[in-house]
Design a protein around this motif. Structure first.
Motif, short mmCIF file in Angstrom:
data_model
loop_
_atom_site.label_atom_id
_atom_site.label_comp_id
_atom_site.label_asym_id
_atom_site.label_seq_id
_atom_site.Cartn_x
_atom_site.Cartn_y
_atom_site.Cartn_z
N ASP A 57 57.44 4.29 46.04
CA ASP A 57 58.63 4.26 46.91
C ASP A 57 59.78 5.07 46.31
O ASP A 57 60.70 5.47 47.01
N LYS A 58 59.75 5.33 45.00
CA LYS A 58 60.74 6.20 44.35
C LYS A 58 60.07 7.47 43.82
O LYS A 58 60.51 8.07 42.83
N LYS B 121 52.50 12.06 47.86
CA LYS B 121 53.61 13.00 47.89
C LYS B 121 54.00 13.53 46.52
O LYS B 121 54.41 14.68 46.40
N ALA C 205 58.69 12.62 40.53
CA ALA C 205 59.84 13.42 41.01
C ALA C 205 60.99 13.43 40.00
O ALA C 205 62.15 13.58 40.39
N ALA D 121 63.10 12.19 36.17
CA ALA D 121 63.73 11.00 35.62
C ALA D 121 64.44 10.29 36.76
O ALA D 121 64.82 10.92 37.75
N ASP D 122 64.60 8.98 36.63
CA ASP D 122 65.28 8.20 37.68
C ASP D 122 66.77 8.54 37.69
O ASP D 122 67.48 8.24 36.73
N ILE D 123 67.22 9.18 38.76
CA ILE D 123 68.59 9.72 38.79
C ILE D 123 69.63 8.60 38.82
O ILE D 123 70.71 8.74 38.25
N THR E 97 68.29 8.59 24.97
CA THR E 97 67.25 8.53 26.00
C THR E 97 66.38 9.77 25.96
O THR E 97 65.15 9.70 26.07
N GLY F 18 61.71 15.61 34.76
CA GLY F 18 60.90 14.86 33.80
C GLY F 18 59.42 14.79 34.20
O GLY F 18 58.56 14.62 33.33
N GLU G 181 67.25 20.29 36.85
CA GLU G 181 68.32 19.62 36.09
C GLU G 181 69.69 20.29 36.22
O GLU G 181 70.71 19.61 36.29
N GLY H 139 65.47 17.46 29.52
CA GLY H 139 65.73 16.70 28.30
C GLY H 139 64.51 16.06 27.68
O GLY H 139 64.60 15.37 26.68
N PHE I 72 71.71 17.81 25.86
CA PHE I 72 71.55 16.90 26.99
C PHE I 72 72.63 15.82 26.92
O PHE I 72 73.32 15.53 27.90
N LYS J 230 73.38 11.64 48.77
CA LYS J 230 72.65 12.55 49.66
C LYS J 230 73.56 13.64 50.23
O LYS J 230 73.61 13.88 51.43
N1 CO8 Z 1 65.24 9.45 40.79
C1 CO8 Z 1 65.50 8.37 41.55
N2 CO8 Z 1 65.08 8.24 42.82
C2 CO8 Z 1 64.35 9.23 43.34
C3 CO8 Z 1 64.07 10.40 42.61
C4 CO8 Z 1 64.53 10.48 41.27
N3 CO8 Z 1 64.29 11.54 40.50
N4 CO8 Z 1 63.34 11.24 43.39
C5 CO8 Z 1 63.20 10.61 44.57
N5 CO8 Z 1 63.80 9.40 44.55
C6 CO8 Z 1 63.86 8.39 45.63
C7 CO8 Z 1 64.85 8.81 46.72
O1 CO8 Z 1 66.17 8.47 46.34
C8 CO8 Z 1 64.32 7.99 47.87
O2 CO8 Z 1 64.72 6.67 47.70
P1 CO8 Z 1 65.28 5.80 48.96
O3 CO8 Z 1 64.13 5.78 49.91
O4 CO8 Z 1 65.60 4.49 48.34
O5 CO8 Z 1 66.48 6.59 49.48
C9 CO8 Z 1 62.80 8.02 47.67
O6 CO8 Z 1 62.62 8.31 46.28
C10 CO8 Z 1 62.09 9.08 48.48
O7 CO8 Z 1 62.69 10.34 48.22
P2 CO8 Z 1 63.33 11.29 49.35
O8 CO8 Z 1 63.70 10.47 50.54
O9 CO8 Z 1 64.37 12.11 48.72
O10 CO8 Z 1 62.04 12.17 49.72
P3 CO8 Z 1 62.04 13.65 50.32
O11 CO8 Z 1 60.65 13.91 50.73
O12 CO8 Z 1 63.14 13.82 51.34
O13 CO8 Z 1 62.42 14.60 49.08
C11 CO8 Z 1 62.28 15.36 46.81
C12 CO8 Z 1 61.55 14.69 48.00
C13 CO8 Z 1 62.56 16.81 47.13
C14 CO8 Z 1 61.34 15.26 45.62
C15 CO8 Z 1 63.59 14.60 46.55
O14 CO8 Z 1 63.31 13.22 46.44
C16 CO8 Z 1 64.31 15.02 45.29
O15 CO8 Z 1 64.95 16.07 45.27
N6 CO8 Z 1 64.23 14.19 44.22
C17 CO8 Z 1 64.95 14.40 42.99
C18 CO8 Z 1 64.33 15.50 42.20
C19 CO8 Z 1 65.10 15.75 40.94
O16 CO8 Z 1 66.21 16.26 40.92
N7 CO8 Z 1 64.47 15.41 39.80
C20 CO8 Z 1 64.97 15.73 38.52
C21 CO8 Z 1 65.76 14.62 37.94
S1 CO8 Z 1 66.53 15.12 36.45
C22 CO8 Z 1 65.37 14.90 35.28
O17 CO8 Z 1 64.24 14.66 35.56
C23 CO8 Z 1 65.87 15.00 33.88
C24 CO8 Z 1 64.74 14.86 32.88
C25 CO8 Z 1 65.27 14.76 31.49
C26 CO8 Z 1 65.84 13.42 31.18
C27 CO8 Z 1 66.16 13.30 29.76
C28 CO8 Z 1 66.94 12.11 29.30
C29 CO8 Z 1 67.21 10.98 30.20
#
Ligand code: CO8
Length: 261
Positions: A27-28, A64, A68, A70-72, A86, A115, A138, A146, A234, A253
């Protein structure tokens, strides 16, 4: 026992000693929060001790996403110190996977972002489904990769392509990922697991100690000293306005407006 179940991770092993490790937070989109990292650590403790497990295939639950990122939501709360901490904690788990004594294959079944891409890159081999997507977004959150991405992406695709991917944050699809060296192979979603198991079986015909030694020797040639720099930078970015804006914009969003502060 051949299986393990944690809140966010499932592990099942077949008769050939091939384990499927599934990150189970569909779901996430299987985003990596602290719980997932803890559960993955437990799973690798289990695999390390289990004599009947010879190889692990990591994949993501659902159709899917692999992972996707790290948890944002969790990221958005980090400050300089917890950000650096972290990053370093995730780096050490991913380094452990990279150095693992038994082969680890990532089956990238959809989005591998941030991540998630970094986790896939820490595995020894990557197999993708046709809908696999790689990206390091990122910078769009005011951050940098990171979990080792600044170190491993250049190793896999070369410095120029890595610069382009990290500075633009753009996504690439399975075919381009394969051409670039990020994916070893691409298969249809229906066949991917079976094909990955075939690859695993080919590997497992060989001497286990020779496999361990190969992993160790190949890694020795790629020892990188940029990890500490990555974690420090980072952490520093976690203090900026742009980071607060980038993560808030995702959670609300909307598009981020960066000021350079
Ligand atoms: N974190 C938290 N929640 C997420 C994330 C994420 N990375 N990706 C998706 N979700 C959640 C959405 O918020 C949504 O939740 P809800 O239904 O409660 O609103 C659910 O998952 C489904 O996602 P979408 O509705 O957005 O699905 P789409 O099909 O419209 O889009 C995407 C899919 C394109 C993958 C989109 O979800 C997206 O852009 N996700 C974020 C991608 C992203 O930016 N990831 C990088 C994060 S930064 C990172 O990873 C840093 C790593 C290093 C960390 C080092 C130290 C901590």
């Amino acid at each position: 026992s051949t299986s393990l179940e944690r809140e966010t991770v499932l592990l099942e092993t077949d008769d050939n000693g091939i384990s499927i490790l599934t990150i189970n937070r569909p779901d996430k989109l299987n985003a990596l929060n602290k719980q997932v990292l803890d559960d993955l650590g437990d799973a690798f403790d289990f695999i390390e001790k289990a004599d009947h497990i010879h190889l692990t295939i990591i994949t993501g639950a659902g159709e899917k996403a692999f992972v996707a990122g790290a948890d944002i939501k969790e990221l958005s709360t980090l400050d300089k110190q917890s950000g650096e901490q972290t990053s370093a904690t995730g780096q050490s788990l991913f380094n452990r996977i990279e150095q693992f004594s038994k082969p680890v294959i990532a089956l990238v079944n959809g989005y591998a972002l941030g991540g998630g891409a970094e986790l896939a890159m820490a595995c020894h081999i990557r197999v993708g489904t046709e809908n696999a997507v790689f990206g390091l977004p990122e910078v769009s959150l005011g951050l940098i990769p990171g979990y080792g991405g600044t170190q491993r992406l250049p190793q896999l695709v070369g410095k120029g392509k890595a610069m382009e991917m990290i500075l633009t944050g753009k996504q690439i699809k399975a075919e381009e990922a394969q051409k670039s060296g990020l994916l070893n192979a691409v298969h249809s979603t229906e066949n991917a697991l079976e094909k990955t198991k075939e690859l695993a079986s080919q590997i497992l015909k060989n001497s286990p100690q020779a496999l361990t030694a190969s992993i160790s020797a190949i890694n020795a040639g790629f020892r990188s000293n940029g990890f500490a720099k990555e974690a420090t930078l980072f952490g520093r970015l976690c203090e900026t306005d742009d980071f607060k804006e980038g993560t808030s914009a995702f959670l609300e969003k909307r598009k981020a407006k960066f000021t350079g502060n």
